[in-house]
Design an enzyme around this catalytic site. Structure first.
Site, PDB file in Angstrom:
ATOM      1  N   HIS A   1       0.804  -1.224   0.000  1.00 50.04           N
ATOM      2  CA  HIS A   1       0.000   0.000   0.000  1.00 50.04           C
ATOM      3  C   HIS A   1       0.837   1.273   0.000  1.00 50.04           C
ATOM      4  O   HIS A   1       0.310   2.348  -0.244  1.00 50.04           O
ATOM      5  CB  HIS A   1      -0.939   0.025   1.217  1.00 50.04           C
ATOM      6  CG  HIS A   1      -0.225   0.293   2.517  1.00 50.04           C
ATOM      7  ND1 HIS A   1       0.465  -0.684   3.183  1.00 50.04           N
ATOM      8  CD2 HIS A   1      -0.095   1.424   3.251  1.00 50.04           C
ATOM      9  CE1 HIS A   1       0.982  -0.173   4.288  1.00 50.04           C
ATOM     10  NE2 HIS A   1       0.665   1.104   4.357  1.00 50.04           N
ATOM     11  N   ARG A   2       2.139   1.173   0.247  1.00 46.13           N
ATOM     12  CA  ARG A   2       2.954   2.383   0.351  1.00 46.13           C
ATOM     13  C   ARG A   2       3.193   3.009  -1.027  1.00 46.13           C
ATOM     14  O   ARG A   2       3.395   2.307  -2.017  1.00 46.13           O
ATOM     15  CB  ARG A   2       4.290   2.073   1.033  1.00 46.13           C
ATOM     16  CG  ARG A   2       4.109   1.677   2.483  1.00 46.13           C
ATOM     17  CD  ARG A   2       5.397   1.659   3.262  1.00 46.13           C
ATOM     18  NE  ARG A   2       5.119   1.236   4.634  1.00 46.13           N
ATOM     19  CZ  ARG A   2       4.695   2.044   5.607  1.00 46.13           C
ATOM     20  NH1 ARG A   2       4.537   3.334   5.346  1.00 46.13           N
ATOM     21  NH2 ARG A   2       4.442   1.586   6.814  1.00 46.13           N
TER      22      ARG A   2
END
Length: 361
Positions: free
Chosen positions: A209-210
């Site tokens: 998700h980063r």
């Protein structure tokens, strides 16, 4: 003592659950302590918020600020405006914030401007990478906090280097692990377990998700294709974050091993982690849970704010390139699991220690 507890995103919900249980236990013993739970609405997808309240038996929030999404500034500003009104209408003695999301920093600032004490659970963790929004949130929150509760001696040392008085720093352990221990007998296989013919240690869990891993569509596709090829005959379960899903859009990816699923509730996700062969992630918190469960974890980042998961636990930093991940994963396949232990005070009692300390303040 009246405490306002703030939760805004998935990791927050997991951290506040045992704190609330510890408060309720003290109430049954006659302690003069009460709490008001405020959900900022930073995560508003049901699978990222509501499900965790239901599964972890967290009481319904007294207030939901419903700020939802936006840029870093928009979201932070919206939380501050709404939380200011919340505190004016519902005064308290202490605001307790957890973790490092926008809600953590925003609510700490508002509380201090109203001359209310702030307690920060998971204080002092640092990645050293100020390009991460979470790192800025940590630094700002810790610069105005009154009571610091840390997960490790390293985090406590970080605070002392920052100029914090030792008497205000309390090494209590890890509330995320409290939640894991309290629910380990309740974890359950997700509905797709039989559909995908999953068995213990025959699959890998993937979470991404980063921004460094998912913000650019072409590099994300390259990463997924590399992981798909690298894992050979192992299925890869990928609970895809809504943000990541949006970036992929209508891309017609042909993948042999990676199976996309919806974000999972806590009990299903912990079941998947506990029974997996390995985990590939860019999350910090998951590396703590894999350390307790003894599952090899490969963290796709260049740094971590949780060095104890590297030094003591099962975590390996592999950077953000598929080439580095392939190298470390191949070494793991050849050598096998590394010998790992459990960090000090990760014993399921951190929340009880926190409330004991606060009652003496």
């Amino acid at each position: 003592m009246k405490i306002t507890i703030v939760a805004g995103a998935r990791p927050n919900f997991i951290k506040i659950a045992p704190i609330i249980k510890a408060i309720e236990k003290k109430q049954t013993e006659g302690a003069a302590i009460s709490f008001r739970l405020v959900h900022t609405g930073q995560h508003y997808d049901k699978n990222l918020s509501d499900t965790f309240f239901e599964e972890l038996n967290i009481p319904k929030p007294n207030s939901n600020l419903e700020v939802k999404s936006g840029s870093q500034a928009e979201q932070t500003g919206a939380i501050m405006v709404a939380f200011e009104k919340e505190l004016q209408q519902n005064p308290c003695d202490l605001v307790l914030v957890v973790g490092d999301v926008n809600s953590t920093m925003a609510c700490a600032i508002v509380a201090k401007k109203q001359n209310i004490k702030v307690a920060h659970v998971e204080a002092g963790i640092r990645s050293g990478d100020r390009t991460m929004p979470e790192e800025i949130n940590r630094i700002v929150t810790d610069s105005i906090t009154d009571y610091f509760f840390t997960t490790s001696e390293t985090a406590s040392d970080n605070l002392m280097k920052f100029g914090i008085e030792k008497s205000n720093i309390h090494f209590v352990g890890n509330v995320m692990i409290d939640t894991l221990y309290q629910n380990i007998e309740r974890i359950v296989a997700p509905d797709f377990w039989n559909q995908f013919e999953l068995e213990t240690q025959n699959y890998i869990i993937l979470t991404l998700h980063r921004p460094s891993n998912v913000d650019e569509e072409k590099s994300l596709i390259n990463l997924l294709q590399g992981i798909d090829k690298m894992t050979d005959d192992k299925k890869v379960i990928f609970p895809i974050h809504p943000r990541t899903k949006a970036i992929l859009g209508e891309t017609n990816l042909v993948l042999k091993n990676i199976l996309f699923v919806e974000p999972q509730g806590y009990l299903n996700f912990m079941y998947l982690i506990k029974n997996s062969f390995a985990v590939i992630t860019d999350s910090g918190g998951i590396s703590e849970e894999t350390t307790i469960l003894g599952i090899p974890c490969f963290t796709m980042r260049n740094n971590t704010e949780r060095p104890e998961t590297l030094n003591i636990g099962t975590n390996t930093l592999v950077g953000t390139s598929i080439e580095k991940l392939e190298k470390k994963f191949t070494e793991f396949l050849n050598i096998g699991k590394i010998k790992a232990g459990i960090p000090a005070l990760w014993d399921g009692k951190a929340s009880e220690r926190i409330i004991e300390i606060l009652l003496k303040k």
